[in-house]
Design a protein around this motif. Structure first.
Motif, PDB file in Angstrom:
ATOM      1  N   GLU A 183      30.487  32.802  23.622  1.00  0.00           N
ATOM      2  CA  GLU A 183      30.835  34.235  23.661  1.00  0.00           C
ATOM      3  C   GLU A 183      30.593  34.904  22.316  1.00  0.00           C
ATOM      4  N   LYS A 184      30.837  34.131  21.219  1.00  0.00           N
ATOM      5  CA  LYS A 184      30.577  34.711  19.893  1.00  0.00           C
ATOM      6  C   LYS A 184      29.089  34.996  19.718  1.00  0.00           C
ATOM      7  N   ALA A 185      28.254  34.136  20.244  1.00  0.00           N
ATOM      8  CA  ALA A 185      26.812  34.390  20.164  1.00  0.00           C
ATOM      9  C   ALA A 185      26.432  35.659  20.935  1.00  0.00           C
ATOM     10  N   LYS A 186      27.088  35.855  22.084  1.00  0.00           N
ATOM     11  CA  LYS A 186      26.825  37.079  22.862  1.00  0.00           C
ATOM     12  C   LYS A 186      27.309  38.308  22.103  1.00  0.00           C
ATOM     13  N   ASP A 187      28.429  38.210  21.461  1.00  0.00           N
ATOM     14  CA  ASP A 187      28.956  39.353  20.688  1.00  0.00           C
ATOM     15  C   ASP A 187      28.015  39.683  19.520  1.00  0.00           C
ATOM     16  N   ASP A 188      27.525  38.661  18.888  1.00  0.00           N
ATOM     17  CA  ASP A 188      26.593  38.914  17.772  1.00  0.00           C
ATOM     18  C   ASP A 188      25.319  39.615  18.263  1.00  0.00           C
ATOM     19  N   LEU A 189      24.871  39.232  19.459  1.00  0.00           N
ATOM     20  CA  LEU A 189      23.682  39.900  20.029  1.00  0.00           C
ATOM     21  C   LEU A 189      23.961  41.367  20.319  1.00  0.00           C
ATOM     22  N   HIS A 190      25.126  41.623  20.911  1.00  0.00           N
ATOM     23  CA  HIS A 190      25.475  43.017  21.228  1.00  0.00           C
ATOM     24  C   HIS A 190      25.623  43.833  19.958  1.00  0.00           C
ATOM     25  N   LYS A 191      26.233  43.223  18.933  1.00  0.00           N
ATOM     26  CA  LYS A 191      26.392  43.915  17.651  1.00  0.00           C
ATOM     27  C   LYS A 191      25.030  44.216  17.033  1.00  0.00           C
ATOM     28  N   ALA A 192      24.127  43.278  17.088  1.00  0.00           N
ATOM     29  CA  ALA A 192      22.789  43.494  16.538  1.00  0.00           C
ATOM     30  C   ALA A 192      22.045  44.605  17.284  1.00  0.00           C
ATOM     31  N   GLN A 193      22.255  44.644  18.589  1.00  0.00           N
ATOM     32  CA  GLN A 193      21.616  45.723  19.376  1.00  0.00           C
ATOM     33  C   GLN A 193      22.155  47.097  18.968  1.00  0.00           C
ATOM     34  N   LEU A 194      23.477  47.182  18.767  1.00  0.00           N
ATOM     35  CA  LEU A 194      24.081  48.460  18.349  1.00  0.00           C
ATOM     36  C   LEU A 194      23.574  48.860  16.958  1.00  0.00           C
ATOM     37  N   MET A 195      23.518  47.906  16.054  1.00  0.00           N
ATOM     38  CA  MET A 195      23.051  48.209  14.703  1.00  0.00           C
ATOM     39  C   MET A 195      21.599  48.685  14.710  1.00  0.00           C
ATOM     40  N   PHE A 196      20.784  48.080  15.542  1.00  0.00           N
ATOM     41  CA  PHE A 196      19.384  48.501  15.623  1.00  0.00           C
ATOM     42  C   PHE A 196      19.264  49.911  16.199  1.00  0.00           C
ATOM     43  N   ALA A 197      20.053  50.182  17.239  1.00  0.00           N
ATOM     44  CA  ALA A 197      20.009  51.522  17.844  1.00  0.00           C
ATOM     45  C   ALA A 197      20.453  52.583  16.843  1.00  0.00           C
ATOM     46  N   HIS A 198      21.562  52.308  16.106  1.00  0.00           N
ATOM     47  CA  HIS A 198      22.030  53.282  15.105  1.00  0.00           C
ATOM     48  C   HIS A 198      21.031  53.426  13.958  1.00  0.00           C
ATOM     49  N   ALA A 199      20.420  52.343  13.551  1.00  0.00           N
ATOM     50  CA  ALA A 199      19.425  52.408  12.480  1.00  0.00           C
ATOM     51  C   ALA A 199      18.225  53.246  12.910  1.00  0.00           C
ATOM     52  N   GLU A 200      17.855  53.110  14.190  1.00  0.00           N
ATOM     53  CA  GLU A 200      16.735  53.904  14.707  1.00  0.00           C
ATOM     54  C   GLU A 200      17.063  55.388  14.728  1.00  0.00           C
ATOM     55  N   LYS A 201      18.259  55.733  15.183  1.00  0.00           N
ATOM     56  CA  LYS A 201      18.688  57.138  15.194  1.00  0.00           C
ATOM     57  C   LYS A 201      18.815  57.690  13.781  1.00  0.00           C
ATOM     58  N   GLU A 202      19.340  56.845  12.875  1.00  0.00           N
ATOM     59  CA  GLU A 202      19.483  57.284  11.484  1.00  0.00           C
ATOM     60  C   GLU A 202      18.124  57.560  10.869  1.00  0.00           C
ATOM     61  N   THR A 203      17.158  56.748  11.185  1.00  0.00           N
ATOM     62  CA  THR A 203      15.802  56.949  10.658  1.00  0.00           C
ATOM     63  C   THR A 203      15.214  58.279  11.156  1.00  0.00           C
ATOM     64  N   ASN A 204      15.376  58.568  12.457  1.00  0.00           N
ATOM     65  CA  ASN A 204      14.866  59.821  13.016  1.00  0.00           C
ATOM     66  C   ASN A 204      15.572  61.028  12.413  1.00  0.00           C
ATOM     67  N   LEU A 205      16.897  60.901  12.242  1.00  0.00           N
ATOM     68  CA  LEU A 205      17.653  62.007  11.657  1.00  0.00           C
ATOM     69  C   LEU A 205      17.244  62.249  10.204  1.00  0.00           C
ATOM     70  N   THR A 206      17.045  61.168   9.478  1.00  0.00           N
ATOM     71  CA  THR A 206      16.604  61.307   8.086  1.00  0.00           C
ATOM     72  C   THR A 206      15.241  61.998   8.011  1.00  0.00           C
ATOM     73  N   LYS A 207      14.370  61.627   8.918  1.00  0.00           N
ATOM     74  CA  LYS A 207      13.043  62.249   8.943  1.00  0.00           C
ATOM     75  C   LYS A 207      13.140  63.745   9.210  1.00  0.00           C
ATOM     76  N   ASP A 208      13.962  64.117  10.195  1.00  0.00           N
ATOM     77  CA  ASP A 208      14.127  65.548  10.516  1.00  0.00           C
ATOM     78  C   ASP A 208      14.762  66.301   9.355  1.00  0.00           C
ATOM     79  N   THR A 209      15.754  65.675   8.720  1.00  0.00           N
ATOM     80  CA  THR A 209      16.433  66.334   7.599  1.00  0.00           C
ATOM     81  C   THR A 209      15.495  66.556   6.438  1.00  0.00           C
ATOM     82  N   LEU A 210      14.725  65.540   6.112  1.00  0.00           N
ATOM     83  CA  LEU A 210      13.781  65.672   5.011  1.00  0.00           C
ATOM     84  C   LEU A 210      12.701  66.710   5.312  1.00  0.00           C
ATOM     85  N   THR A 211      12.256  66.748   6.560  1.00  0.00           N
ATOM     86  CA  THR A 211      11.249  67.761   6.957  1.00  0.00           C
ATOM     87  C   THR A 211      11.816  69.171   6.808  1.00  0.00           C
ATOM     88  N   PHE A 212      13.063  69.369   7.212  1.00  0.00           N
ATOM     89  CA  PHE A 212      13.718  70.681   7.111  1.00  0.00           C
ATOM     90  C   PHE A 212      13.859  71.109   5.660  1.00  0.00           C
TER      91      PHE A 212
END
Length: 420
Positions: A183-212
């Motif tokens: 179960e800990k391995a499954k939790d680590d996978l879910h955590k990694a998925q969340l971190m990747f999704a947030h990192a992707e959104k943060e990257t897009n937001l940073t790009k938009d902010t810098l463009t503005f």
């Protein structure tokens, strides 16, 4: 006694001659009186005799009456712009009055230290904003790089968690790990998925902010560039240039004078296009209209033009009108050249008219003398429109009649005059 002498009287018959004498005398006296009366009437009906050489005569005719106005005027430049100072400063006049200039030639320059200093300050501000824009672009690239790095690291963590999750699936099937480790391995996978999704959104937001932010910096630079461009235009306008090809008219200020913005400096006369300026009596002001034909006479040459403008005010009992006309090399026009003109008001076809003459004033435009044979008979008339050479006859005449058009002074206002 003798009573009287009647017995001695003898009755004598008068001679035949004496009987006829009295009627003859009476008849002769009657004929004499009749002759005197006839002579008196004849003398009264033609009591004045005038030589035909002293009179001017003209026949009434049916023709087209052209109403016109005779006037004078002068040649003026159709385009004579006045050049004004755009800024406060000291002016230096380069061209002299009467000099020929080409379009775009510098005629005068204005020294304005205030405007020059303002331009330099705004150029420095523009350069600072341009540097800030370049710095912002570098910072944006750095921040974008950091955001991409975080996204890549989250991707690596996600791949590692997914691998551990798949290993846990195999080990749990063989009973090699506990359920808690699985179960800990499954939790680590879910955590990694969340971190990747947030990192992707943060990257897009940073790009938009810098463009503005970069866009805002660019707008600031563009706004300041417009300010500098306007100041540069004002500095260039300090060089007063000829708007047309022509000659310098007049200096309106002194050399090296201190002037203010909007003050007239000099005039330029465009010699490529002329107009006629006419002075028309105010009595004809209401009859003038735009587009009316005007016959202009330059010595032996005659051209037709049209009224282009009419002054709304009366000066010295005259109205000023401008006339445009086709120009050619043969005219050889000069500024202020005098000319004569004829404004054509209207054309009336099939009008009974007679040539103008002094009879208009002598008879008060209500009397005329019609010539029949060797007698000139005074008649009442009614006249209408007039031109420079003819006058309309409304009543009192017919085509073919011959009128006396000279002054009536020699006719002595007689009812009938014998023309010899």
């Amino acid at each position: 006694m003798i009573k009287d002498t009647s017995a001695q009287d003898t009755v004598l018959a008068p001679p035949l001659v004496l009987k006829l004498k009295l009627p003859l005398l009476l008849g002769g006296a009657g004929l004499l009186v009749s002759a005197l009366v006839w002579a008196s009437f004849g003398r009264d009906s033609a009591s004045v005799s005038v030589s035909g050489e002293e009179l001017q005569m003209a026949s009434l005719r049916m023709s087209t009456l052209t109403r016109d106005i005779a006037t004078t005027g002068k040649i003026v430049a159709a385009n004579a712009p006045i050049l004004y100072a755009t800024e406060e400063g000291t002016v230096t006049l380069i061209s002299q009055p009467g000099d020929k200039v080409e379009k775009g030639a510098v005629l005068a320059s204005i020294d304005s230290p205030k405007l020059a200093s303002n331009l330099q300050q705004q150029q420095a501000v523009l350069e600072g904003l341009q540097s800030s824009l370049e710095r912002a672009r570098l910072d944006a690239r750095r921040d974008q790089l950091q955001a991409n790095k975080a996204l890549d690291m989250a991707g690596v963590d996600l791949a590692a968690a997914d691998r551990e999750s798949r290993r846990g699936d195999q080990l749990i099937e063989n009973g090699l790990i506990s359920k808690i480790d699985y179960e800990k391995a499954k939790d680590d996978l879910h955590k990694a998925q969340l971190m990747f999704a947030h990192a992707e959104k943060e990257t897009n937001l940073t790009k938009d902010t810098l463009t503005f932010e970069i866009k805002n910096k660019e707008l600031e630079v563009n706004r300041q560039a417009l300010v500098v461009a306007e100041l540069q235009r004002q500095v260039e306008a300090l060089q007063i240039k000829a708007p047309v090809e022509g000659i310098i008219g007049n200096w309106l200020i002194e050399q090296k004078a201190r002037i203010t913005a909007g003050q007239p400096v000099l005039t330029v006369v465009d010699l490529s296009a002329f107009e006629a300026e006419l002075a028309v009596s105010e009595s004809y002001a209401d009859e003038l209209g735009l587009g009316m034909d005007v016959e202009l006479s330059f010595g032996d040459l005659t051209v037709i033009g049209q009224i282009s403008s009419i002054s709304p005010e009366v000066r010295n009992r005259e109205v000023t009108a401008r006339v445009r006309f086709e120009q050619s090399q043969g005219l050889k026009l000069r500024q202020n050249q005098r000319l004569s003109a004829r404004v054509l008001l209207e054309n009336r076809a099939n009008v009974l008219m007679v040539k103008r003459g002094a009879f208009l004033t002598s008879g008060g435009a209500q009397l005329a003398y019609v010539v029949k044979g060797d007698l000139a008979q005074k008649i009442p008339v009614k006249l209408g429109a007039r031109s420079m050479s003819d006058v309309e006859v409304l009543e009192g005449g017919k085509a073919g009649d011959v009128w006396v058009i000279s002054s009536f002074e020699a006719l002595q206002n007689a009812e009938q005059v014998r023309v010899r």
